[in-house]
Design a protein around this motif. Structure first.
Motif, PDB file in Angstrom:
ATOM      1  N   ARG A 442       0.910  -1.167  -0.532  1.00 51.56           N
ATOM      2  CA  ARG A 442      -0.416   0.113   0.134  1.00 51.56           C
ATOM      3  C   ARG A 442       0.940   1.463   0.048  1.00 51.56           C
ATOM      4  O   ARG A 442       0.432   2.559  -0.630  1.00 51.56           O
ATOM      5  N   LEU A 446       1.156   4.219  -2.573  1.00 56.91           N
ATOM      6  CA  LEU A 446       1.142   5.611  -2.504  1.00 56.91           C
ATOM      7  C   LEU A 446       1.886   6.032  -3.103  1.00 56.91           C
ATOM      8  O   LEU A 446       1.869   7.488  -3.203  1.00 56.91           O
ATOM      9  N   ASP A 449       1.355   6.533  -6.614  1.00 52.59           N
ATOM     10  CA  ASP A 449       0.280   7.399  -6.937  1.00 52.59           C
ATOM     11  C   ASP A 449       0.749   9.341  -6.797  1.00 52.59           C
ATOM     12  O   ASP A 449       0.567  10.343  -7.461  1.00 52.59           O
ATOM     13  N   THR A 578      -5.675   4.069  -2.292  1.00 50.91           N
ATOM     14  CA  THR A 578      -4.301   5.038  -1.726  1.00 50.91           C
ATOM     15  C   THR A 578      -5.002   6.733  -1.354  1.00 50.91           C
ATOM     16  O   THR A 578      -5.220   7.819  -0.806  1.00 50.91           O
TER      17      THR A 578
END
Lengths: 634, 130
Positions: A442, A446, A449, A578
């Motif tokens: 994750r 993140l 992104d 995210t």
């Protein structure tokens, strides 16, 4: 003013004619009067001679009959004294000369005179050699019975008289002629002299010398002309003064305007360059000189190709050829600085139908700082992403190794053990490690992104725009997410039109958007289905992803495309994903010139829509450019 | 004996890679490390490794430069170079291709993928009798 007595040109012209005329008249008169005189004199001599002959004839009858030669001689000698008489002789009836006045002898021609036995006076002309010309008058004595008297009148005398008279006449005429000419000369001068003055005056006026004056006071046509000219001069002078004043005013105003414009141009912070149709520089401002570290004299008159290279010259050429467009390009400045040039052509605004301009105006801005800031942004983004990724690599990597080691070497030892505590512990450890790994994933997502959205917002993304067949892309996205559907046991509905038109876009980014929407749909739907519809709507292609999930409240709907906003209660609900996915989608879609929006009802499901413009035939991209200054990039 | 060289200035990453590649060690593959480009080049010339894991951001010589030197040297250009980097942008991938990198992996990497790649390369090289 000294009065020049130059011979008037007029006068000169006519003088020759006058002279010729006079000569003709004089000669004609002289000859005609000479001729008349001759005739009169001849007549007079003839009558004189006749009278003398008659007289002698009358008074010599007896003497002749007596043959008194001396008496006859004395008589005829008397008559010799009469002017014009040249000779007298008498002949008897036989034709023998009785007496004569010839000295010494009778000339031969006389002897040859035929004695016509005429009863009356006969007259004839006689020419002697060396003696002259005579008029011979023969009078019969006693009707010719006694003889004849011949009187010879001297024609020579006539001639000389005539000549004298003619000369006298000619002389008189000549004097009159000279007198008239002189008079005429003075008269003409009297006229031409003021005319000269006037023409001199007119010449001065023509060369704008209004200071001269002319002083002619005669009360005739010339005086009138002079007065007219003088008043004309006054008018002219007035008019000239007025126009001069107007011009001066205009010049002053022009100078003021020019000074103002020059001040404006000279004080501009951006560089200004003006060229003609050939690219030769006609005007620069100080800012430009400074930017290129070149003096104005080194710039003006030079061709911009020689000074700034081919790329710049191309920019200028394009701007002139299409004078209604704006073109930009980057250009190197002095001291390793960089500038952006914006060129536009100068329109002709005539009846020409083509867009060619009469020159080009180029504005150059120093963008070194901008570029520096830009570079710093790029560096920051890549540095941050790198710095964050490296420790993350270690964390995930080592965690995975730990997991493997545990699974391979340790946990297998406990698999058969009945110790509940150990089993629980193993289970717990396994779960915890998985949590670390998934959180690591994750975190990675993140970071990716965040990097993505930063690049998109900063305009640092390199787009690969090409023609895309929407159906193909959608299929690929569906394929990539099909496992998600299977896992959650959701039905998938596919509704894609045939014959969809092509759009222009970045293929990878397009897929990214569709995958994002599909995975969101799956994420927020527990039961039911997800549908994907692709249709043509006007000059756009509309894609929609419709789910039967939990939906979005009205309050949240407004914020769903914002960064880090998730639907639902952020305090209690675990965040999924995210929080940047939709923001990224929005950036991508809007770059392509499309729109993205959502329709949803809480509890019923959500429908996400986006549009992409259809590829127009002209080949112009409808995508928003990334330039700071608008204009076509050369 | 197959050899793998790990080049990275970060000792943590060197450690990680060594641990990841441990299974290969047990099968007779020799693992070596270098902490910068200069040391790496020496090692390459000396040992002629089959695979080189090359990080990009290093002092003295960066990964691109090292790769370029190796690939331009006839004696050592046969080594299979796997570039590891946190930068994943198109421009970097293109740059890597230009200097002759054989494989490009971004961090954080997928361990299975990495192991799979090493397997593949070593297999090929064994088959070719390298």
């Amino acid at each position: 003013m000294a009065q020049k007595m130059i011979m008037s040109k007029l006068f000169k012209k006519t003088l020759l004619i006058i002279i010729i005329l006079f000569i003709v008249i004089a000669v004609t008169i002289a000859i005609s009067s000479g001729w008349n005189l001759y005739k009169d004199l001849v007549q007079e001599y003839k009558s004189k001679g006749t009278a003398i002959a008659k007289s002698i004839a009358g008074s010599s009858v007896e003497t002749l009959l007596n043959r008194d030669a001396s008496t006859i001689q004395a008589m005829i000698d008397q008559f010799l004294e009469i002017s014009g008489v040249f000779y007298v002789f008498v002949v008897d009836a036989q034709g023998e000369i009785v007496s004569h006045t010839f000295v010494p002898n009778v000339p031969d021609e006389i002897l040859k005179i035929k004695n016509e036995k005429a009863k009356t006076i006969s007259i004839q002309d006689l020419n002697t050699e060396g003696g002259g010309k005579f008029i011979d008058i023969a009078a019969p004595i006693l009707e010719g019975i006694a003889g004849y008297v011949h009187v010879g009148m001297d024609k020579g005398m006539i001639m000389s008289q005539m000549q004298a008279a003619m000369i006298r006449q000619l002389a008189l005429i000549a004097i009159i002629f000279i007198f008239s000419v002189t008079m005429a000369y003075f008269l003409v001068n009297k006229i031409s002299q003021p005319l000269n003055q006037l023409s001199e005056y007119a010449r001065k006026l023509a060369s704008h010398d209004f200071s001269s004056n002319v002083d002619i006071k005669s009360h005739d046509e010339i005086g009138l002309l002079a007065d007219t000219m003088k008043s004309m001069a006054t008018d002219l002078r007035e008019v000239f003064d007025r126009y001069e004043q107007a011009i001066n005013d205009a010049v002053v105003e022009l100078q003021n305007t020019l000074a103002y414009l020059t001040a404006v141009i000279d004080n501009m912070a951006d560089g200004l360059l003006v060229t003609d149709t050939d690219g030769v520089i006609t005007h620069v401002n100080p800012a430009l000189s400074y930017m290129f570290a070149l003096r104005e004299t080194d710039l003006i008159g030079k061709n911009c190709r020689d000074l700034f290279g081919n790329e710049f010259a191309e920019l200028v050429r394009k701007s002139i050829d299409n004078s209604y467009e704006v073109y930009t390009s980057e250009i190197g400045l002095a001291h390793n600085r960089i500038g952006r040039a914006v060129a536009t052509g100068i329109h002709q605004d005539t009846f020409e139908t083509d867009d060619k301009g009469i020159g080009s105006v180029i504005l150059i801005r120093d963008i070194t700082s901008e570029k520096e800031v830009d570079r710093m942004k790029t560096d920051f983004i890549s540095t941050v992403s790198h710095e964050l990724r490296t420790p993350l690599t270690s964390v995930r990597g080592f965690t995975e190794i730990i997991k493997r080691k545990l699974e391979d070497d340790i946990f297998m030892k406990f698999s058969d053990d009945s110790d509940k505590k150990t089993v629980k512990a193993v289970k717990r450890i396994r779960e915890n490690i998985d949590i670390i790994l998934s959180e690591g994933e994750r975190l990675t997502a993140l970071i990716n992104d965040v990097l993505d959205i930063s690049k998109l917002e900063a305009g640092k993304v390199e787009w690969k725009m090409e023609n895309i067949q929407p159906a193909d892309v959608i299929e690929r996205a569906i394929g990539a997410t099909s496992s998600l559907f299977e896992q959650k046991k959701l039905a998938f509905v596919r509704d894609i039109d045939n014959d969809l038109p092509e759009v222009i876009g970045d293929k990878d980014r397009f897929i990214q958007v569709v995958i994002n929407l599909l995975s969101n749909a799956v994420k927020f739907t527990e039961t039911g289905s997800v549908a994907c519809r692709v249709k043509r709507t006007g000059n756009e292609v509309t894609v929609s992803v419709i789910d039967t999930g939990i939906g979005i409240s009205d309050a949240d709907k407004e914020h769903v495309f914002e960064k880090f906003r998730q639907a639902g209660d952020t305090l209690t609900d675990k965040p999924m994903g995210t929080g940047l996915g939709l923001s990224i989608c929005k950036q991508i879609i809007e770059y392509h010139g499309g729109r993205i929006w959502v329709e949803s009802e809480l509890g019923k499901g959500s429908s996400f829509f986006f549009t992409l413009p259809v590829n127009a035939k002209s080949g112009h991209t409808s995508a928003r450019g990334v330039d700071i200054i608008p204009g076509k990039e050369v | 004996m197959p050899k793998i060289l790990i080049v990275d200035d970060d000792p943590v990453i060197r450690n990680l890679l060594e641990q990841i590649l441990e299974p290969f060690q047990e099968h007779g593959v020799e693992l070596m490390t270098a902490e910068n480009g200069v040391v790496a080049l020496e090692a390459v010339r000396r040992e002629r490794p089959d695979i080189i894991f090359l990080d990009v951001m290093m002092p003295k010589l960066n990964g691109f430069e090292v790769c370029k030197i190796i690939k331009n040297d006839n004696e050592i250009k046969d080594s299979y170079i796997i570039m590891l980097t946190a930068k994943g942008q198109e421009v970097d991938k293109q740059k890597a291709k230009d200097v002759g990198v054989d494989c490009y992996i971004t961090k954080p990497f997928n361990i299975s993928e990495l192991i799979g790649k090493v397997d593949e390369v070593l297999d090929i090289r064994i088959k070719l009798g390298a």
